[in-house]
Write an enzyme that holds these catalytic residues in place. Structure first.
Site, PDB file in Angstrom:
ATOM      1  N   HIS A 181       0.836  -1.153  -0.091  1.00 36.50           N
ATOM      2  CA  HIS A 181      -0.091   0.056  -0.061  1.00 36.50           C
ATOM      3  C   HIS A 181       0.842   1.360  -0.141  1.00 36.50           C
ATOM      4  O   HIS A 181       1.912   1.222   0.151  1.00 36.50           O
ATOM      5  CB  HIS A 181      -1.063   0.181   1.340  1.00 36.50           C
ATOM      6  CG  HIS A 181      -0.240  -0.056   2.629  1.00 36.50           C
ATOM      7  ND1 HIS A 181       0.373   1.297   2.993  1.00 36.50           N
ATOM      8  CD2 HIS A 181      -0.066  -1.061   3.507  1.00 36.50           C
ATOM      9  CE1 HIS A 181       0.876   0.930   4.105  1.00 36.50           C
ATOM     10  NE2 HIS A 181       0.766  -0.299   4.556  1.00 36.50           N
ATOM     11  N   CYS A 197       3.218  -4.908   6.668  1.00 32.50           N
ATOM     12  CA  CYS A 197       2.877  -4.750   5.088  1.00 32.50           C
ATOM     13  C   CYS A 197       4.152  -4.189   4.667  1.00 32.50           C
ATOM     14  O   CYS A 197       5.102  -3.783   5.174  1.00 32.50           O
ATOM     15  CB  CYS A 197       1.685  -3.523   5.219  1.00 32.50           C
ATOM     16  SG  CYS A 197       0.000  -4.349   5.691  1.00 32.50           S
TER      17      CYS A 197
END
Length: 221
Positions: A181, A197
Protein backbone atom coordinates in the site's frame (compact mmCIF):
# COMPACT_ATOMS: atom_id res chain seq x y z
CA UNK A 1 -18.90 7.92 2.51
CA UNK A 2 -20.47 10.33 5.01
CA UNK A 3 -18.38 11.41 7.96
CA UNK A 4 -19.54 10.60 11.47
CA UNK A 5 -18.38 13.43 13.76
CA UNK A 6 -18.59 11.24 16.85
CA UNK A 7 -16.19 8.70 15.36
CA UNK A 8 -13.92 11.07 13.47
CA UNK A 9 -10.31 10.12 13.76
CA UNK A 10 -8.11 12.76 15.34
CA UNK A 11 -4.57 12.50 14.03
CA UNK A 12 -3.26 14.73 16.79
CA UNK A 13 -4.92 12.67 19.51
CA UNK A 14 -3.70 9.41 17.98
CA UNK A 15 -0.13 10.67 17.61
CA UNK A 16 -0.14 11.93 21.18
CA UNK A 17 -1.44 8.60 22.45
CA UNK A 18 1.15 6.70 20.44
CA UNK A 19 3.93 8.93 21.73
CA UNK A 20 2.71 8.44 25.30
CA UNK A 21 2.61 4.72 24.77
CA UNK A 22 6.17 4.78 23.47
CA UNK A 23 7.36 6.80 26.45
CA UNK A 24 5.60 4.58 28.97
CA UNK A 25 5.87 1.07 27.61
CA UNK A 26 8.81 1.04 25.23
CA UNK A 27 12.48 1.80 25.40
CA UNK A 28 13.30 5.47 25.94
CA UNK A 29 12.92 7.94 23.06
CA UNK A 30 15.87 8.14 20.68
CA UNK A 31 16.81 11.21 18.67
CA UNK A 32 17.39 10.21 15.06
CA UNK A 33 19.05 12.49 12.55
CA UNK A 34 20.22 11.89 9.02
CA UNK A 35 19.42 12.22 5.34
CA UNK A 36 16.40 10.47 3.89
CA UNK A 37 17.93 8.27 1.15
CA UNK A 38 14.98 8.78 -1.21
CA UNK A 39 14.06 12.45 -0.76
CA UNK A 40 17.42 13.95 0.27
CA UNK A 41 15.73 15.76 3.16
CA UNK A 42 17.38 16.16 6.54
CA UNK A 43 15.44 14.31 9.20
CA UNK A 44 15.47 14.85 12.93
CA UNK A 45 12.76 13.51 15.16
CA UNK A 46 12.16 11.75 18.44
CA UNK A 47 11.44 8.09 17.83
CA UNK A 48 10.13 5.63 20.42
CA UNK A 49 12.13 2.50 19.57
CA UNK A 50 10.11 -0.63 20.18
CA UNK A 51 11.65 -4.01 20.91
CA UNK A 52 8.90 -5.61 18.85
CA UNK A 53 5.88 -4.30 16.99
CA UNK A 54 5.61 -0.87 15.47
CA UNK A 55 2.29 0.41 14.18
CA UNK A 56 1.51 1.18 10.56
CA UNK A 57 -0.11 4.36 11.84
CA UNK A 58 0.88 7.06 14.28
CA UNK A 59 4.44 8.05 15.10
CA UNK A 60 7.23 6.69 12.94
CA UNK A 61 9.00 3.83 14.67
CA UNK A 62 12.12 2.38 13.09
CA UNK A 63 15.07 0.19 13.84
CA UNK A 64 17.45 3.01 14.75
CA UNK A 65 20.49 0.72 14.56
CA UNK A 66 20.24 0.47 10.78
CA UNK A 67 22.10 2.76 8.37
CA UNK A 68 19.38 3.40 5.83
CA UNK A 69 21.66 5.21 3.41
CA UNK A 70 23.30 1.95 2.41
CA UNK A 71 20.03 0.82 0.85
CA UNK A 72 20.55 3.06 -2.17
CA UNK A 73 23.57 1.04 -3.26
CA UNK A 74 21.71 -2.21 -2.54
CA UNK A 75 19.23 -1.56 -5.33
CA UNK A 76 19.88 -3.60 -8.43
CA UNK A 77 17.91 -4.88 -11.38
CA UNK A 78 16.75 -8.44 -10.85
CA UNK A 79 16.35 -11.05 -13.53
CA UNK A 80 12.93 -12.55 -12.94
CA UNK A 81 13.89 -16.07 -14.03
CA UNK A 82 15.53 -17.21 -10.77
CA UNK A 83 12.37 -16.28 -8.87
CA UNK A 84 9.43 -17.07 -11.19
CA UNK A 85 8.79 -19.84 -13.71
CA UNK A 86 6.55 -17.56 -15.76
CA UNK A 87 5.42 -13.93 -15.91
CA UNK A 88 1.75 -14.86 -16.28
CA UNK A 89 -0.37 -12.02 -14.81
CA UNK A 90 2.84 -10.10 -14.11
CA UNK A 91 5.18 -10.54 -11.15
CA UNK A 92 6.26 -8.61 -8.05
CA UNK A 93 9.41 -9.37 -6.09
CA UNK A 94 9.86 -7.68 -2.70
CA UNK A 95 13.47 -7.77 -1.50
CA UNK A 96 13.39 -7.13 2.25
CA UNK A 97 17.16 -6.67 2.45
CA UNK A 98 17.32 -3.98 -0.24
CA UNK A 99 13.88 -2.69 0.79
CA UNK A 100 12.93 -2.62 -2.86
CA UNK A 101 9.99 -3.84 -4.93
CA UNK A 102 10.55 -5.05 -8.49
CA UNK A 103 7.72 -5.38 -10.99
CA UNK A 104 7.70 -7.14 -14.36
CA UNK A 105 4.80 -6.95 -16.79
CA UNK A 106 3.31 -10.14 -18.20
CA UNK A 107 5.11 -9.76 -21.54
CA UNK A 108 8.38 -8.79 -19.86
CA UNK A 109 8.57 -5.44 -21.64
CA UNK A 110 7.99 -3.26 -18.56
CA UNK A 111 10.25 -3.37 -15.50
CA UNK A 112 9.85 -1.04 -12.50
CA UNK A 113 11.82 -0.69 -9.27
CA UNK A 114 10.42 1.10 -6.23
CA UNK A 115 11.83 1.80 -2.73
CA UNK A 116 9.68 0.42 0.09
CA UNK A 117 9.18 0.27 3.81
CA UNK A 118 9.43 -3.19 5.35
CA UNK A 119 8.36 -4.79 8.66
CA UNK A 120 10.18 -3.52 11.72
CA UNK A 121 10.99 -6.93 13.22
CA UNK A 122 11.32 -10.60 12.16
CA UNK A 123 8.24 -11.68 14.09
CA UNK A 124 6.12 -9.33 11.95
CA UNK A 125 7.75 -10.42 8.68
CA UNK A 126 6.20 -12.99 6.39
CA UNK A 127 8.04 -14.34 3.37
CA UNK A 128 7.09 -16.63 0.53
CA UNK A 129 4.71 -16.67 -2.42
CA UNK A 130 1.33 -15.02 -2.53
CA UNK A 131 -0.71 -13.02 -5.05
CA UNK A 132 -2.90 -9.96 -5.35
CA UNK A 133 -6.51 -10.83 -4.62
CA UNK A 134 -8.06 -7.36 -4.41
CA UNK A 135 -7.25 -3.79 -5.46
CA UNK A 136 -8.66 -0.80 -3.56
CA UNK A 137 -8.46 2.89 -4.37
CA UNK A 138 -8.99 5.02 -1.26
CA UNK A 139 -8.60 2.21 1.28
CA UNK A 140 -9.84 2.43 4.85
CA UNK A 141 -7.79 1.01 7.72
CA UNK A 142 -8.57 -0.93 10.87
CA UNK A 143 -6.09 -2.42 13.34
CA UNK A 144 -5.77 -6.18 13.38
CA UNK A 145 -6.96 -7.97 16.54
CA UNK A 146 -3.34 -8.30 17.69
CA UNK A 147 -2.67 -4.59 17.13
CA UNK A 148 -5.81 -3.69 19.05
CA UNK A 149 -4.85 -6.01 21.89
CA UNK A 150 -1.46 -4.32 22.20
CA UNK A 151 -2.85 -0.82 21.68
CA UNK A 152 -6.47 -0.65 22.92
CA UNK A 153 -6.49 3.16 22.65
CA UNK A 154 -6.11 2.97 18.86
CA UNK A 155 -9.19 3.77 16.76
CA UNK A 156 -11.27 0.86 15.49
CA UNK A 157 -11.52 2.38 12.03
CA UNK A 158 -9.81 5.09 9.96
CA UNK A 159 -11.63 6.21 6.80
CA UNK A 160 -9.87 7.08 3.53
CA UNK A 161 -8.01 10.37 3.62
CA UNK A 162 -4.74 12.00 4.69
CA UNK A 163 -4.80 10.34 8.13
CA UNK A 164 -5.11 6.85 6.67
CA UNK A 165 -1.91 4.82 7.12
CA UNK A 166 -2.52 2.91 3.86
CA UNK A 167 -2.22 5.99 1.69
CA UNK A 168 -4.18 6.38 -1.52
CA UNK A 169 -4.18 2.83 -2.91
CA UNK A 170 -3.75 -0.71 -1.57
CA UNK A 171 -3.21 -4.18 -2.99
CA UNK A 172 -4.65 -7.00 -0.87
CA UNK A 173 -2.53 -10.16 -0.73
CA UNK A 174 -3.86 -13.67 -0.18
CA UNK A 175 -2.29 -13.66 3.30
CA UNK A 176 -4.73 -12.26 5.83
CA UNK A 177 -3.96 -8.68 6.93
CA UNK A 178 -1.03 -8.29 4.53
CA UNK A 179 -1.04 -5.49 1.97
CA UNK A 180 1.16 -3.57 -0.43
CA UNK A 181 0.00 0.00 0.00
CA UNK A 182 0.90 3.66 -0.14
CA UNK A 183 1.70 5.93 2.75
CA UNK A 184 1.21 9.62 3.49
CA UNK A 185 4.21 9.45 5.84
CA UNK A 186 7.15 9.49 3.43
CA UNK A 187 9.64 9.13 6.30
CA UNK A 188 8.81 5.42 6.46
CA UNK A 189 10.10 4.55 2.99
CA UNK A 190 13.49 2.85 2.93
CA UNK A 191 13.16 1.83 6.58
CA UNK A 192 12.06 -0.96 8.86
CA UNK A 193 8.90 0.84 9.87
CA UNK A 194 5.79 -1.23 9.16
CA UNK A 195 3.69 -3.65 11.17
CA UNK A 196 3.92 -6.29 8.45
CA UNK A 197 2.85 -4.62 5.22
CA UNK A 198 4.99 -3.32 2.37
CA UNK A 199 4.70 0.45 1.91
CA UNK A 200 5.42 2.64 -1.12
CA UNK A 201 5.31 6.36 -1.81
CA UNK A 202 1.78 7.30 -2.90
CA UNK A 203 2.98 8.24 -6.39
CA UNK A 204 4.59 4.80 -6.73
CA UNK A 205 1.63 2.79 -5.45
CA UNK A 206 -0.52 4.56 -8.05
CA UNK A 207 1.83 3.30 -10.77
CA UNK A 208 1.90 -0.22 -9.35
CA UNK A 209 -1.87 -0.22 -8.89
CA UNK A 210 -2.35 0.61 -12.56
CA UNK A 211 0.19 -1.97 -13.71
CA UNK A 212 -1.08 -4.94 -11.70
CA UNK A 213 -4.21 -7.07 -11.77
CA UNK A 214 -5.95 -9.53 -9.50
CA UNK A 215 -3.79 -12.63 -9.84
CA UNK A 216 -0.44 -10.86 -10.15
CA UNK A 217 2.23 -13.07 -8.57
CA UNK A 218 4.05 -11.79 -5.48
CA UNK A 219 7.22 -13.17 -3.89
CA UNK A 220 8.48 -11.63 -0.65
CA UNK A 221 12.00 -12.69 0.33
Amino acid sequence: MSANPSSAFSRRRFLAASAALGAAGLAGPVAAQGVDPWTGQMLRRILPVAPGAAPDAGVVQVDATQDNRRNVSSFRMHDWRPYFTTLKNGAILVDLTSRALSFWSEDGSDFRLFPTSVPVSPDLTRTGRTEIIRKVEGPSWAPTPEMKKRNPEWPDFVPPGPDNPMGTHALWLSWQYYRIHGTHDTRKIGRKSSNGCIGLYNEHIVQLYNLTKVGTQVLIM
